[in-house]
Design a protein around this motif. Structure first.
Motif, PDB file in Angstrom:
ATOM      1  N   VAL A 103       0.913  -1.277  -0.139  1.00  0.00           N
ATOM      2  CA  VAL A 103      -0.093  -0.113   0.027  1.00  0.00           C
ATOM      3  C   VAL A 103       0.853   1.284   0.035  1.00  0.00           C
ATOM      4  CG1 VAL A 103      -1.619   1.437   1.346  1.00  0.00           C
ATOM      5  CG2 VAL A 103      -1.953  -1.085   1.020  1.00  0.00           C
ATOM      6  N   LEU A 104       1.930   1.353   0.712  1.00  0.00           N
ATOM      7  CA  LEU A 104       2.766   2.385   0.943  1.00  0.00           C
ATOM      8  C   LEU A 104       3.927   2.507  -0.232  1.00  0.00           C
ATOM      9  CD1 LEU A 104       3.466   2.414   4.950  1.00  0.00           C
ATOM     10  CD2 LEU A 104       1.746   3.640   3.464  1.00  0.00           C
TER      11      LEU A 104
ATOM     12  N   VAL B  49      -4.732   1.342   7.261  1.00  0.00           N
ATOM     13  CA  VAL B  49      -3.692   1.901   6.537  1.00  0.00           C
ATOM     14  C   VAL B  49      -4.224   2.249   5.171  1.00  0.00           C
ATOM     15  CG1 VAL B  49      -1.430   1.832   5.839  1.00  0.00           C
ATOM     16  CG2 VAL B  49      -1.841   0.915   8.140  1.00  0.00           C
ATOM     17  N   LEU B  50      -4.643   1.244   4.655  1.00  0.00           N
ATOM     18  CA  LEU B  50      -5.265   1.427   3.073  1.00  0.00           C
ATOM     19  C   LEU B  50      -6.276   2.533   3.075  1.00  0.00           C
ATOM     20  CD1 LEU B  50      -5.480   0.182   0.170  1.00  0.00           C
ATOM     21  CD2 LEU B  50      -7.377  -1.239   1.131  1.00  0.00           C
ATOM     22  N   TYR B  51      -7.237   2.832   3.892  1.00  0.00           N
ATOM     23  CA  TYR B  51      -8.320   3.842   3.911  1.00  0.00           C
ATOM     24  C   TYR B  51      -7.506   5.137   4.502  1.00  0.00           C
ATOM     25  CZ  TYR B  51     -12.058   0.478   3.682  1.00  0.00           C
ATOM     26  OH  TYR B  51     -12.907  -0.591   3.309  1.00  0.00           O
ATOM     27  N   HIS B  52      -6.578   5.104   5.246  1.00  0.00           N
ATOM     28  CA  HIS B  52      -5.763   6.470   5.692  1.00  0.00           C
ATOM     29  C   HIS B  52      -5.200   6.872   4.353  1.00  0.00           C
ATOM     30  CE1 HIS B  52      -2.532   8.948   7.227  1.00  0.00           C
ATOM     31  NE2 HIS B  52      -3.566   9.207   8.313  1.00  0.00           N
ATOM     32  N   LYS B  53      -4.477   6.044   3.532  1.00  0.00           N
ATOM     33  CA  LYS B  53      -3.787   6.480   2.375  1.00  0.00           C
ATOM     34  C   LYS B  53      -4.935   7.253   1.423  1.00  0.00           C
ATOM     35  CE  LYS B  53      -0.670   5.922  -1.050  1.00  0.00           C
ATOM     36  NZ  LYS B  53       0.089   4.993  -1.933  1.00  0.00           N
TER      37      LYS B  53
ATOM     38  N   GLU C 124      10.512  -1.335   8.433  1.00  0.00           N
ATOM     39  CA  GLU C 124      11.251  -0.907   9.458  1.00  0.00           C
ATOM     40  C   GLU C 124      12.277   0.230   9.088  1.00  0.00           C
ATOM     41  OE1 GLU C 124      13.503  -4.191  11.172  1.00  0.00           O
ATOM     42  OE2 GLU C 124      14.320  -3.026  12.929  1.00  0.00           O
ATOM     43  N   LYS C 125      12.981   0.209   7.835  1.00  0.00           N
ATOM     44  CA  LYS C 125      13.794   0.919   7.359  1.00  0.00           C
ATOM     45  C   LYS C 125      13.232   2.471   7.360  1.00  0.00           C
ATOM     46  CE  LYS C 125      17.211   1.895   3.807  1.00  0.00           C
ATOM     47  NZ  LYS C 125      16.881   2.214   2.616  1.00  0.00           N
ATOM     48  N   LYS C 126      11.865   2.290   6.639  1.00  0.00           N
ATOM     49  CA  LYS C 126      11.079   3.630   6.587  1.00  0.00           C
ATOM     50  C   LYS C 126      10.729   4.340   7.940  1.00  0.00           C
ATOM     51  CE  LYS C 126       9.774   6.468   3.449  1.00  0.00           C
ATOM     52  NZ  LYS C 126      10.832   7.111   2.558  1.00  0.00           N
ATOM     53  N   ALA C 127      10.136   3.396   8.766  1.00  0.00           N
ATOM     54  CA  ALA C 127       9.683   3.759  10.030  1.00  0.00           C
ATOM     55  C   ALA C 127      10.845   4.516  10.849  1.00  0.00           C
ATOM     56  CB  ALA C 127       9.163   2.689  10.935  1.00  0.00           C
ATOM     57  N   GLY C 128      12.087   4.371  10.450  1.00  0.00           N
ATOM     58  CA  GLY C 128      13.221   4.766  11.152  1.00  0.00           C
ATOM     59  C   GLY C 128      13.496   6.123  10.810  1.00  0.00           C
ATOM     60  N   GLU C 129      12.800   6.593   9.706  1.00  0.00           N
ATOM     61  CA  GLU C 129      13.189   8.124   9.250  1.00  0.00           C
ATOM     62  C   GLU C 129      12.062   9.004  10.108  1.00  0.00           C
ATOM     63  OE1 GLU C 129      12.470   8.218   5.081  1.00  0.00           O
ATOM     64  OE2 GLU C 129      13.899   6.613   4.806  1.00  0.00           O
ATOM     65  N   ALA C 130      11.092   8.372  10.755  1.00  0.00           N
ATOM     66  CA  ALA C 130      10.164   9.063  11.576  1.00  0.00           C
ATOM     67  C   ALA C 130      10.535   8.948  13.224  1.00  0.00           C
ATOM     68  CB  ALA C 130       8.911   8.804  11.253  1.00  0.00           C
ATOM     69  N   LYS C 131      10.776   9.992  13.851  1.00  0.00           N
ATOM     70  CA  LYS C 131      11.064   9.916  15.107  1.00  0.00           C
ATOM     71  C   LYS C 131       9.925   9.433  16.027  1.00  0.00           C
ATOM     72  CE  LYS C 131      15.842  10.638  15.167  1.00  0.00           C
ATOM     73  NZ  LYS C 131      15.668   9.820  14.198  1.00  0.00           N
ATOM     74  N   LYS C 132       9.008  10.227  15.635  1.00  0.00           N
ATOM     75  CA  LYS C 132       7.644   9.851  16.308  1.00  0.00           C
ATOM     76  C   LYS C 132       6.529  10.063  15.437  1.00  0.00           C
ATOM     77  CE  LYS C 132       6.307  10.169  21.314  1.00  0.00           C
ATOM     78  NZ  LYS C 132       6.786   8.965  21.779  1.00  0.00           N
TER      79      LYS C 132
ATOM     80  N   GLU D 129       1.719  15.808  -0.607  1.00  0.00           N
ATOM     81  CA  GLU D 129       2.648  14.978   0.208  1.00  0.00           C
ATOM     82  C   GLU D 129       1.982  14.149   1.412  1.00  0.00           C
ATOM     83  OE1 GLU D 129       6.647  15.443   0.961  1.00  0.00           O
ATOM     84  OE2 GLU D 129       5.945  15.363  -1.239  1.00  0.00           O
ATOM     85  N   TYR D 130       2.319  12.678   1.165  1.00  0.00           N
ATOM     86  CA  TYR D 130       1.818  11.505   2.102  1.00  0.00           C
ATOM     87  C   TYR D 130       2.906  11.222   2.955  1.00  0.00           C
ATOM     88  CZ  TYR D 130      -0.669   7.825   3.918  1.00  0.00           C
ATOM     89  OH  TYR D 130      -1.212   6.959   4.704  1.00  0.00           O
ATOM     90  N   PRO D 131       2.614  11.368   4.405  1.00  0.00           N
ATOM     91  CA  PRO D 131       3.794  11.084   5.329  1.00  0.00           C
ATOM     92  C   PRO D 131       4.067   9.547   5.483  1.00  0.00           C
ATOM     93  CG  PRO D 131       1.697  11.562   6.505  1.00  0.00           C
ATOM     94  CD  PRO D 131       1.226  11.684   5.244  1.00  0.00           C
ATOM     95  N   VAL D 132       4.712   9.010   4.495  1.00  0.00           N
ATOM     96  CA  VAL D 132       5.069   7.492   4.509  1.00  0.00           C
ATOM     97  C   VAL D 132       5.585   6.998   5.647  1.00  0.00           C
ATOM     98  CG1 VAL D 132       5.760   5.621   3.086  1.00  0.00           C
ATOM     99  CG2 VAL D 132       4.813   7.606   2.166  1.00  0.00           C
ATOM    100  N   ALA D 133       6.778   7.831   6.222  1.00  0.00           N
ATOM    101  CA  ALA D 133       7.363   7.406   7.141  1.00  0.00           C
ATOM    102  C   ALA D 133       6.719   7.341   8.508  1.00  0.00           C
ATOM    103  CB  ALA D 133       8.681   8.248   7.400  1.00  0.00           C
ATOM    104  N   GLU D 134       6.037   8.416   8.716  1.00  0.00           N
ATOM    105  CA  GLU D 134       5.027   8.379   9.966  1.00  0.00           C
ATOM    106  C   GLU D 134       4.137   7.390  10.076  1.00  0.00           C
ATOM    107  OE1 GLU D 134       5.871  11.171   8.423  1.00  0.00           O
ATOM    108  OE2 GLU D 134       7.129  12.294   9.912  1.00  0.00           O
ATOM    109  N   VAL D 135       3.407   7.034   8.677  1.00  0.00           N
ATOM    110  CA  VAL D 135       2.649   6.175   8.803  1.00  0.00           C
ATOM    111  C   VAL D 135       3.233   4.651   9.153  1.00  0.00           C
ATOM    112  CG1 VAL D 135       0.921   4.692   7.078  1.00  0.00           C
ATOM    113  CG2 VAL D 135       0.853   7.293   7.309  1.00  0.00           C
TER     114      VAL D 135
END
Ligand code: KG4
Ligand code: ZN
Length: 318
Positions: A177-178, A222-226, A189-197, A234-240
């Motif tokens: 989806v992302l 997550v699908l509906y959020h996107k 995991e890698k993408k999530a690491g780019e967002a602190k919180k 801009e969609y906040p992929v790292a935060e999601v």
């Protein structure tokens, strides 16, 4: 006692020699994962064709690295179940013929139980003591998310399981989806690491009265959020990715520690591909320490599919 293990349940062709159910003498894994990535998932036909093409060379290499002659093996072990049927057939047929030719016993091993047994394996020279049993086992892979009560390596009792998607499957589907690629777990995991919180929150179904899991709701969320938020720019992929990973790992940690409490166990064994996830590792270790529970993870390569865990567990089937 040296046992040759063979594992071909998914995209890997793997062979290993393990001594006395514990010491890894060799561990060879060849994966066709890259050939599947452009399709966004494993194509069974490609997997079994690759396994057929390389299984002889992989077994020969495992024996060579172990410095072991095939006649010095005590037994042959192979993944019996579960897995892709064509892939399992390649390993099982090979192992059956191999064991018959050498006149050695053949053991068919449960792949899921073997993922937990990976916690008992050691490189030679490593004297770390084995985890104490009885304990709780949490298996988190692409196909399974289950909790077991493990009395000893011969007795695994299923006490909880996912009612829909496996945790790894949810990682893979959300990564699609992302648009993060396949396999999804490491990519998220890698993408999530780019967002602190993350200010975004997703929740997994809690189901407080059971040790079962459910991950299909969070995947759909997550699908509906996107769909709702991606159109405007801009969609906040790292935060999601961060919020999704946080919720899934929190839910896995909650249920695993609940199981330890319910069954009065001070040992937690974790196994399967998602056990490589650092967010899950940190949560379980930190919370386990507070609750007086010893949490065990296999080293990273042994979290993923391998034949050492098959050869190791087979010793207890003799
Ligand atoms: O145990 P495994 O290698 O194969 C099965 O038996 O299914 O697990 C593969 C699964 C995949 O879904 C993959 O996305 C997930 O494990 N995975 C991870 C990570 N590494 C692999 N999930 C979350 N975080 C990771 N670092
Ligand atoms: Zn597996």
């Amino acid at each position: 006692m040296n046992i040759l293990g063979i594992e071909t349940s998914c995209d890997e062709t793997a062979a290993a020699v393990v001594k006395d159910g514990r010491t890894i003498l060799s561990n060879v894994v060849v994966s066709s994962l890259r050939e599947h990535s452009k399709y966004g998932g494993i194509i069974p036909e490609i997997a079994s064709r690759r396994q057929l093409a390389c299984i002889t060379a992989v077994v020969d290499e495992a024996l060579r690295r172990a410095g072991s002659d095939e006649h010095r093996l005590q037994a042959i072990a192979v993944t019996g179940f579960p897995g892709l049927i064509g892939s399992l057939l390649v390993g099982k047929s090979f192992a059956r013929a191999y064991a018959a030719r050498l006149a050695k016993p053949l053991y068919e091993i449960d792949h899921i139980q073997a993922h937990l047994y990976a916690n008992f394996l050691r490189e030679s020279g490593d004297r770390t003591p084995a985890p104490k049993l009885p304990g709780i086992g949490l298996v988190v892979s692409g196909g399974h998310t289950s909790l077991y009560h493990v009395r000893d390596p011969r007795h695994f009792r299923l006490i909880g399981r996912t009612r829909d998607d496996a945790a790894g499957e949810a990682f893979d589907k959300v990564a699609r989806v992302l648009e993060l690629g396949y396999p999804g777990g490491p990519a998220i995991e890698k993408k999530a690491g780019e967002a602190k919180k993350s200010a975004i929150k997703f929740t997994c179904a809690r189901m407080p009265d059971t040790l079962d899991f459910s991950f299909s709701g969070i995947k759909t969320a997550v699908l509906y959020h996107k769909r709702e938020h991606a159109a405007g720019g801009e969609y906040p992929v790292a935060e999601v990715a961060h919020a999704f990973q946080d919720s899934v790992t929190e839910n896995l940690a909650d249920k695993a520690l609940d199981a330890c409490q319910k069954y009065r166990c001070r040992t937690l064994l974790v196994g399967g591909g998602v056990a490589a996830n650092k967010s899950l590792r940190h949560k379980l270790i930190d919370r386990g320490r507070i609750g007086g529970i010893n949490v065990h993870f296999p080293p990273m390569p042994l979290c993923l599919d391998n034949a050492a865990m098959i050869a190791g567990l087979a010793m207890h089937h003799q």
